[in-house]
Design a protein around this motif. Structure first.
Motif, short mmCIF file in Angstrom:
data_model
loop_
_atom_site.label_atom_id
_atom_site.label_comp_id
_atom_site.label_asym_id
_atom_site.label_seq_id
_atom_site.Cartn_x
_atom_site.Cartn_y
_atom_site.Cartn_z
N VAL A 55 0.84 -1.20 0.00
CA VAL A 55 0.00 0.00 0.00
C VAL A 55 0.88 1.25 0.00
O VAL A 55 0.65 2.19 -0.76
CB VAL A 55 -0.97 0.00 1.21
CG1 VAL A 55 -1.60 1.36 1.42
CG2 VAL A 55 -2.05 -1.06 1.02
N VAL A 56 1.89 1.24 0.86
CA VAL A 56 2.82 2.38 0.92
C VAL A 56 3.54 2.54 -0.42
O VAL A 56 3.66 3.65 -0.94
CB VAL A 56 3.82 2.20 2.08
CG1 VAL A 56 4.93 3.25 2.02
CG2 VAL A 56 3.10 2.26 3.42
N GLU A 57 3.99 1.43 -1.00
CA GLU A 57 4.67 1.48 -2.29
C GLU A 57 3.74 2.02 -3.38
O GLU A 57 4.15 2.84 -4.21
CB GLU A 57 5.18 0.09 -2.67
CG GLU A 57 5.98 0.06 -3.95
CD GLU A 57 6.49 -1.32 -4.29
OE1 GLU A 57 6.59 -1.61 -5.50
OE2 GLU A 57 6.78 -2.11 -3.37
N ALA A 58 2.50 1.55 -3.39
CA ALA A 58 1.53 2.03 -4.38
C ALA A 58 1.30 3.53 -4.22
O ALA A 58 1.25 4.27 -5.21
CB ALA A 58 0.22 1.27 -4.25
N LYS A 59 1.17 3.98 -2.99
CA LYS A 59 0.95 5.41 -2.74
C LYS A 59 2.14 6.22 -3.24
O LYS A 59 1.97 7.27 -3.86
CB LYS A 59 0.73 5.63 -1.24
CG LYS A 59 0.71 7.05 -0.77
CD LYS A 59 -0.67 7.60 -0.78
CE LYS A 59 -0.62 9.05 -0.33
NZ LYS A 59 -1.86 9.52 0.18
N ASN A 60 3.34 5.74 -2.98
CA ASN A 60 4.54 6.46 -3.38
C ASN A 60 4.77 6.46 -4.89
O ASN A 60 5.51 7.28 -5.41
CB ASN A 60 5.77 5.89 -2.67
CG ASN A 60 5.77 6.18 -1.19
OD1 ASN A 60 5.14 7.14 -0.74
ND2 ASN A 60 6.44 5.36 -0.42
N SER A 61 4.12 5.53 -5.60
CA SER A 61 4.35 5.44 -7.05
C SER A 61 3.27 6.16 -7.86
O SER A 61 3.30 6.10 -9.09
CB SER A 61 4.40 3.96 -7.46
OG SER A 61 3.13 3.36 -7.34
N LEU A 62 2.35 6.85 -7.20
CA LEU A 62 1.30 7.56 -7.94
C LEU A 62 1.87 8.72 -8.75
O LEU A 62 2.79 9.41 -8.31
CB LEU A 62 0.25 8.11 -6.97
CG LEU A 62 -0.57 7.09 -6.18
CD1 LEU A 62 -1.50 7.82 -5.21
CD2 LEU A 62 -1.35 6.19 -7.10
N THR A 63 1.31 8.92 -9.92
CA THR A 63 1.70 10.07 -10.74
C THR A 63 1.11 11.34 -10.12
O THR A 63 0.26 11.28 -9.22
CB THR A 63 1.15 9.93 -12.17
OG1 THR A 63 -0.29 9.98 -12.12
CG2 THR A 63 1.61 8.63 -12.82
#
Length: 90
Positions: free
Chosen positions: A21-29
């Protein structure tokens, strides 16, 4: 449309680890971050206007992931707040 979006959002949280979840949040455009910020404002405004309509039924860990992803809470601090931590008695 909003209910479908939220269904998919909460399904994502339920099926995804905290680290992912943290990784997905950090990878948002930038555009995705803007849209997420608008969703956050919509949830907050809805809660301010009609708090009895905002009701979550989810596990503690899903609540933790929701706070981290949508409300920018620190993953470790929020986990301690939601799940508990510190010294055990006995």
């Amino acid at each position: 449309m909003i209910s479908g979006l939220l269904k998919n959002y909460f399904t994502f949280l339920a099926q995804t680890s905290v680290a992912d979840v943290v990784e997905a949040k950090n990878s948002l455009t930038d555009k995705q971050q803007e849209c997420l910020a608008l969703l956050q404002k919509l949830v907050e405004k809805s809660d301010d206007e009609q708090p009895e309509m905002l009701h979550y039924v989810m596990s503690q860990i899903e609540h933790h992931k929701h706070a981290v992803f949508l409300f920018d809470k620190d993953a470790q601090d929020e986990f301690v707040r939601v799940v508990g931590g510190g010294v055990r008695n006995g």
